[in-house]
Write a protein that holds these residues in place. Structure first.
Motif, mmCIF file in Angstrom:
data_model
loop_
_atom_site.group_PDB
_atom_site.id
_atom_site.type_symbol
_atom_site.label_atom_id
_atom_site.label_comp_id
_atom_site.label_asym_id
_atom_site.label_seq_id
_atom_site.Cartn_x
_atom_site.Cartn_y
_atom_site.Cartn_z
ATOM 1 N N GLU A 265 0.868 -1.272 -0.055
ATOM 2 C CA GLU A 265 -0.170 0.030 0.055
ATOM 3 C C GLU A 265 0.709 1.281 -0.086
ATOM 4 N N VAL A 266 0.535 2.131 -0.756
ATOM 5 C CA VAL A 266 1.334 3.331 -0.991
ATOM 6 C C VAL A 266 0.268 4.366 -0.928
ATOM 7 N N LYS A 267 0.660 5.599 -0.241
ATOM 8 C CA LYS A 267 -0.115 6.879 -0.303
ATOM 9 C C LYS A 267 0.405 7.956 -0.909
ATOM 10 N N CYS A 268 1.598 8.668 0.155
ATOM 11 C CA CYS A 268 2.240 9.834 -0.370
ATOM 12 C C CYS A 268 3.086 9.758 -1.504
ATOM 13 N N GLU A 269 3.831 8.752 -1.822
ATOM 14 C CA GLU A 269 4.722 8.314 -2.964
ATOM 15 C C GLU A 269 6.047 9.076 -2.791
ATOM 16 N N GLY B 59 7.906 9.475 0.503
ATOM 17 C CA GLY B 59 8.845 9.258 1.638
ATOM 18 C C GLY B 59 8.230 9.949 2.798
ATOM 19 N N VAL B 60 7.348 10.257 2.994
ATOM 20 C CA VAL B 60 6.977 11.219 4.382
ATOM 21 C C VAL B 60 5.777 10.471 5.149
ATOM 22 N N CYS B 61 4.882 9.521 4.573
ATOM 23 C CA CYS B 61 3.893 9.261 5.391
ATOM 24 C C CYS B 61 4.250 7.993 6.014
ATOM 25 N N GLY B 62 4.892 6.923 5.450
ATOM 26 C CA GLY B 62 5.071 5.808 6.138
ATOM 27 C C GLY B 62 4.235 4.552 6.021
ATOM 28 N N THR B 63 3.147 4.792 5.031
ATOM 29 C CA THR B 63 2.066 3.805 4.760
ATOM 30 C C THR B 63 2.952 2.641 4.086
ATOM 31 N N CYS B 64 4.116 2.855 3.275
ATOM 32 C CA CYS B 64 4.830 1.727 2.675
ATOM 33 C C CYS B 64 5.781 1.017 3.220
ATOM 34 N N VAL B 65 5.977 1.370 4.649
ATOM 35 C CA VAL B 65 7.125 0.790 5.100
ATOM 36 C C VAL B 65 7.081 -0.675 5.075
HETATM 37 S S1 FES Z 1 3.789 5.957 0.398
HETATM 38 FE FE1 FES Z 1 4.468 7.458 2.020
HETATM 39 S S2 FES Z 1 6.100 7.133 2.724
HETATM 40 FE FE2 FES Z 1 5.849 5.570 0.989
#
Ligand code: FES
Length: 322
Positions: free
Chosen positions: A268-272, A274-280
């Motif tokens: 899962e990806v949101k901000c794309e 590197g700031v939101c942490g969704t894709c960790v």
């Molecule tokens: S999608 Fe937000 S840090 Fe990767």
């Protein structure tokens, strides 16, 4: 903290100076909203025709308030369409799918000294923190930096707050004496002294760099980036998604998340950026080349997690736990 998908309605839209809208969101049926911690944000789902984006906005309302949430959104022509979609779509009565609240910027509530630094729209999480610290009876200072007095969003809110005297305004177009001066405005370092920084990337990098160079430990300098100008390109490497039994090659302009998605493995990806942490994602083997602004210095050094939307590999192969 409770975290869930909600449908919220825009109850009020207030035009603040400096191309910022303050949005009050409520439950459409009037139900109480989940509690949130100071520093938390909402993920807003923005859909309009071909547009389908998730964007993160810090909560700026009082964490004790469960009748509504408030966020502030800057119309920023340099970003990729999220803020203009909010300004276009967020009219009173409009409904949005929302995830959260979730908190990657928590407050150390028992700190002896707390100093908050907000640059422009980066003041939003600081407003929730200020309200929480005031409710706890803690001393704090909020340094709020903007271009000019006339373009200072939330100025009226702050000036009417019971904690107004804890706020120091700094205007770019004002005289030198009132500008933010870190030699004067940064407290001495100490393990019970906590700094919080949010604002444009240059402002944050300057402030954090100065604080750390002057003895503030990384663990007491809390930061939240709301966008980042990252370079996600680099040399080709391989990624094995071990649980899925899939291996892909990441080309110079590709990302781990995109390459795995093409092979049927969804991260899962949101901000794309590197700031939101969704894709960790957890790393089992190999050394990440971190390009994000989300992971802490300690997490980077451990090397056991990676932001798959933008980070790469120092080794020729990474094995991920997915
Ligand atoms: S999608 Fe937000 S840090 Fe990767």
């Amino acid at each position: 903290m409770e975290e869930q998908t909600l449908t919220l309605k825009i109850a009020e839209r207030i035009e603040e100076p400096g191309n910022i809208v303050r949005l009050r969101l409520v439950d459409p049926e009037g139900a109480a909203l989940p509690k949130f911690e100071a520093g938390a944000h909402l993920d807003l789902h923005l859909r309009d025709g071909a547009l389908d984006l998730w964007r993160q906005y810090s909560l700026c309302s009082d964490p004790a308030e469960t009748g509504f949430y408030e966020i502030g959104v800057l119309l920023d022509p340099k970003t990729r369409g999220g803020s203009s979609a909010v300004h276009r779509l967020a009219v009173p009565g409009a409904r949005f799918e929302v995830e959260g609240p979730r908190n990657h910027f928590p407050l150390a509530e028992d700190a002896e000294t707390t100093v908050l630094f907000g640059g422009g729209i980066g003041v939003t999480p600081m407003l929730a923190m200020a309200q929480r610290l005031h409710a706890l009876g803690r001393d704090f200072t909020l340094h709020y930096c903007t271009r000019s007095r006339d373009r200072t969003a939330f100025r009226t809110v702050i000036e009417q707050a019971p904690w107004a005297e804890s706020v120091v305004f700094h205007f770019d177009d004002g005289d030198d004496a009132q500008r933010l001066d870190l030699a004067r405005d940064l407290p001495p370092p100490g393990k019970n002294t906590h700094l919080y920084v949010c604002g444009p990337e240059g402002f944050m990098d300057w402030l954090i760099g100065y604080a750390e160079a002057n003895g503030h430990d990384g663990g007491t300098v809390h930061r939240e980036y709301f966008s980042a100008d990252i370079d996600a390109s680099g040399d080709t490497f391989e990624v094995e998604a071990r649980l899925s039994g899939v291996t892909v090659t990441i080309g110079p302009e590709d990302t781990i998340a995109k390459a795995l998605a093409r092979a049927g493995v969804k991260i899962e990806v949101k901000c794309e950026e590197g700031v939101c942490g969704t894709c960790v994602t957890d790393v089992l083997e190999g050394t990440p080349d971190h390009r994000d602004k989300f992971l802490t210095d300690e997490e980077r050094e451990e090397g056991t997690m990676i932001c798959a939307c933008c980070s790469r590999a120092c080794t020729s192969r990474l094995v991920l736990d997915i």
